[in-house]
Write a protein that holds these residues in place. Structure first.
Motif, PDB file in Angstrom:
ATOM      1  N   UNK A 331      37.111  40.849  35.081  1.00 12.90           N
ATOM      2  CA  UNK A 331      35.990  40.162  35.730  1.00 12.90           C
ATOM      3  C   UNK A 331      35.972  38.663  35.424  1.00 12.90           C
ATOM      4  N   UNK A 332      37.125  38.095  35.194  1.00 16.73           N
ATOM      5  CA  UNK A 332      37.196  36.674  34.853  1.00 16.73           C
ATOM      6  C   UNK A 332      37.028  35.830  36.120  1.00 16.73           C
ATOM      7  N   UNK A 333      35.927  35.072  36.188  1.00 13.63           N
ATOM      8  CA  UNK A 333      35.626  34.288  37.393  1.00 13.63           C
ATOM      9  C   UNK A 333      36.677  33.214  37.657  1.00 13.63           C
ATOM     10  N   UNK A 362      30.307  38.135  41.272  1.00 17.08           N
ATOM     11  CA  UNK A 362      30.106  38.025  39.828  1.00 17.08           C
ATOM     12  C   UNK A 362      29.051  36.980  39.493  1.00 17.08           C
ATOM     13  N   UNK A 363      29.029  35.901  40.283  1.00 19.95           N
ATOM     14  CA  UNK A 363      28.070  34.812  40.026  1.00 19.95           C
ATOM     15  C   UNK A 363      27.755  34.123  41.352  1.00 19.95           C
ATOM     16  N   UNK A 364      26.634  34.439  41.984  1.00 20.00           N
ATOM     17  CA  UNK A 364      26.290  33.871  43.308  1.00 20.00           C
ATOM     18  C   UNK A 364      26.044  32.363  43.269  1.00 20.00           C
ATOM     19  N   UNK A 365      25.931  31.770  42.104  1.00 18.05           N
ATOM     20  CA  UNK A 365      25.586  30.350  42.005  1.00 18.05           C
ATOM     21  C   UNK A 365      26.795  29.413  41.907  1.00 18.05           C
ATOM     22  N   UNK A 366      27.989  29.928  42.078  1.00 13.40           N
ATOM     23  CA  UNK A 366      29.187  29.081  42.002  1.00 13.40           C
ATOM     24  C   UNK A 366      29.357  28.382  43.354  1.00 13.40           C
ATOM     25  N   UNK A 367      28.892  27.138  43.421  1.00 17.11           N
ATOM     26  CA  UNK A 367      28.897  26.415  44.695  1.00 17.11           C
ATOM     27  C   UNK A 367      30.306  26.137  45.190  1.00 17.11           C
ATOM     28  N   UNK A 368      31.233  25.869  44.250  1.00 15.55           N
ATOM     29  CA  UNK A 368      32.615  25.594  44.677  1.00 15.55           C
ATOM     30  C   UNK A 368      33.187  26.798  45.427  1.00 15.55           C
ATOM     31  N   UNK A 369      32.851  27.996  44.956  1.00 14.20           N
ATOM     32  CA  UNK A 369      33.354  29.199  45.620  1.00 14.20           C
ATOM     33  C   UNK A 369      32.759  29.330  47.017  1.00 14.20           C
ATOM     34  N   UNK A 370      31.478  28.993  47.175  1.00 10.92           N
ATOM     35  CA  UNK A 370      30.854  29.044  48.507  1.00 10.92           C
ATOM     36  C   UNK A 370      31.551  28.087  49.464  1.00 10.92           C
TER      37      UNK A 370
END
Length: 390
Positions: A331-333, A362-370
Motif C-alpha cells: 500500500x505504498x502511495x 489510499x489517500x483522496x487528498x493527493x492533488x498531484x495524483x488527481x
C-alpha cells in the motif's frame, strides 16, 4: 610519536623501497652500529611481557640455536635451520648473532643474503622465508626504517598469515609513522592470536586516544576491517573456550558487522538524498544501488531510486523499482504514484490510470495524483481515438 621506538639520528622515517625482493633499502657499515650495540648490551626487558626469560622482544625469531654474547663467546653458526641448506642456515645464524650483539646493519646484510640465496636456489619453504623477512624487519625497525620494516612484515605475513612477530613489528612501524588506524588493526589482530601480549594491550589503549582525537567519536567507523584470526592460529589455548563462549564471540562479530553495515547504509542514503537535491540523479541512483546491496528489502530506497530513474527517463527501470517496493509494502502511495509516472512515460496510459486511482483510494487528498489522473485520462482517450481511426 606515541611509540616507545625512536628513530636514530640521521635516519629518515621510511627509507627507500627494495629494488628487488631480497635487496635491502640501504646498507650500513659495521662502524655505524656503535650506538645500537650499547643499547642492547646485557639483558633487556621484553617489550611484550610474554616471551621466555632468555629472549628479548627484539631478538629475531628462530635464533635460539645461536649462543652469543661478548666478543669472546662461542656460538654454533652451523646449527640447522628448518629446510635451509647449510650455507643459508649459517647466514641466518650469523644474522641472529649480530642482531643479539646490537649490530643491526650487519645482521640485515646477512638476512638479505639468505633471502637472495633462497630465491636463487628456488627454495620453497614459506616458514623459513617468513622468518628471514621477519628478522630483517626487526633490523629495519631498530634502524628507524619503518617503511621497509612494514614491507618485509607484509611479505612475511603473505607467506605465513597471522604470524605474531611480523604483525607486532608492523604495528610498531605503523605507529611510528603515525598511521594509527593500521597500527590499531594489527595490534588487535595480535591480541586475537595471543591475548597475553601486554605490549599490544598498552598500544591499543594509547592509540585509541589518538584515534579519538584524530577522527572524533565515530573513529571506529573509519577503521579498516579487523581480520578474524582462525582458532588454528591462536596461541596459549590450553583452556578451549566453551561452545557458549564461541557462540557469544560469533554473535558479537555479527553484531559488529551489522552495526558497520547500518552505518554505511545510513551514510550512503544521506549522500544519495543530497545528490537528488542538487539534481545529480545518476549519482544519487548509484548511491541508492549501494544501499540496496546492503539492505535489499528497504522499500524507501526503491522508491527513491525510481524517482531518479524517472528524472533520467529510465521508465522501465523506474517501473521495476516500484514493483519491488510494492512487493515489500503493498500500500505504498509513492510506489503507486511513481509507477503511474513510469507507465505514462512508457505510454501505457491505462496502467497509469489504474495506479493513480490506487493512490487516490489510499489517500483522496493527493492533488498531484488527481492532476495526473486527469492528464492520463485525456491521453488514454486520445490514444484510443487514434487507434480507432487508424
Amino acid at each position: 610519536m606515541g611509540n616507545s621506538q625512536k628513530k636514530g639520528p640521521g635516519h629518515g622515517e621510511g627509507g627507500g623501497p627494495h629494488s628487488q625482493p631480497g635487496t635491502p633499502g640501504h646498507k650500513r657499515s659495521p662502524g655505524n652500529n656503535t650506538a645500537s650495540s650499547k643499547e642492547v648490551q646485557g639483558k633487556r626487558p621484553a617489550v611484550n611481557g610474554t616471551l621466555p626469560a632468555d629472549k628479548s622482544q627484539d631478538e629475531p625469531r628462530g635464533s635460539g640455536a645461536v649462543h652469543s654474547g661478548t666478543a669472546g663467546a662461542s656460538c654454533n653458526l652451523d646449527a640447522p635451520c628448518g629446510a635451509l641448506p647449510p650455507p643459508l642456515a649459517r647466514l641466518k645464524n650469523e644474522g641472529n648473532m649480530l642482531f643479539k650483539n646490537g649490530q643491526f646493519g650487519d645482521a640485515l646484510e646477512k638476512y638479505t643474503q639468505a633471502i637472495d640465496g633462497c630465491t636463487e636456489a628456488g627454495i620453497d619453504s614459506p616458514e623459513d622465508l617468513c622468518t628471514l623477512y621477519s628478522n630483517r624487519a626487526a633490523c629495519y625497525l631498530k634502524d628507524g626504517n619503518s617503511a621497509d620494516c612494514i614491507q618485509d612484515c607484509s611479505r612475511a605475513l603473505e607467506l605465513r598469515p597471522f604470524s605474531l612477530k611480523p604483525l607486532l613489528r608492523r604495528a610498531m612501524a605503523y605507529e611510528t609513522l603515525e598511521r594509527y588506524s593500521k597500527a590499531y588493526v594489527d595490534y588487535k589482530t595480535v591480541l586475537q592470536i595471543d591475548v597475553s601480549v601486554q605490549a599490544a594491550h598498552d598500544s591499543v589503549h594509547r592509540i585509541t586516544k589518538m584515534l579519538i582525537e584524530q577522527d572524533g567519536p565515530d573513529w571506529r567507523e573509519k577503521l579498516p576491517e579487523i581480520p578474524l584470526v582462525p582458532l588454528s592460529a591462536q596461541q596459549h589455548r590450553k583452556d578451549e573456550p566453551s561452545a557458549d563462549v564461541l557462540q557469544a564471540r560469533a554473535d558479537r562479530a555479527q553484531q559488529e558487522k551489522t552495526r558497520k553495515a547500518e552505518a554505511r547504509f545510513t551514510l550512503l542514503k544521506q549522500e544519495g538524498n543530497e545528490l537528488v537535491k542538487s539534481g545529480q540523479f545518476q549519482g544519487a541512483a548509484d548511491k541508492y544501488s549501494e544501499c540496496l546491496a546492503i539492505k535489499p528489502n528497504e522499500c524507501a530506497i526503491y522508491t527513491n531510486r525510481a524517482l531518479c530513474y524517472l528524472k533520467l527517463e529510465g521508465f522501465a527501470e523506474a517501473k521495476q523499482d516500484c514493483d519491488s517496493a510494492l512487493q515489500i509494502e503493498p500500500n505504498n502511495k509513492k510506489a503507486f504514484y511513481r509507477r503511474a509516472l513510469a507507465h505514462k512515460g512508457l505510454k501505457d496510459y491505462l496502467s497509469a490510470s489504474t495506479d493513480l486511482q490506487e493512490v487516490l483510494q489510499l489517500d483522496p487528498n493527493v492533488q498531484e495524483a488527481e492532476q495526473e489522473l486527469e492528464t492520463v485520462t485525456n491521453l488514454l482517450r486520445e490514444s484510443l481515438l487514434a487507434n480507432s481511426q487508424g
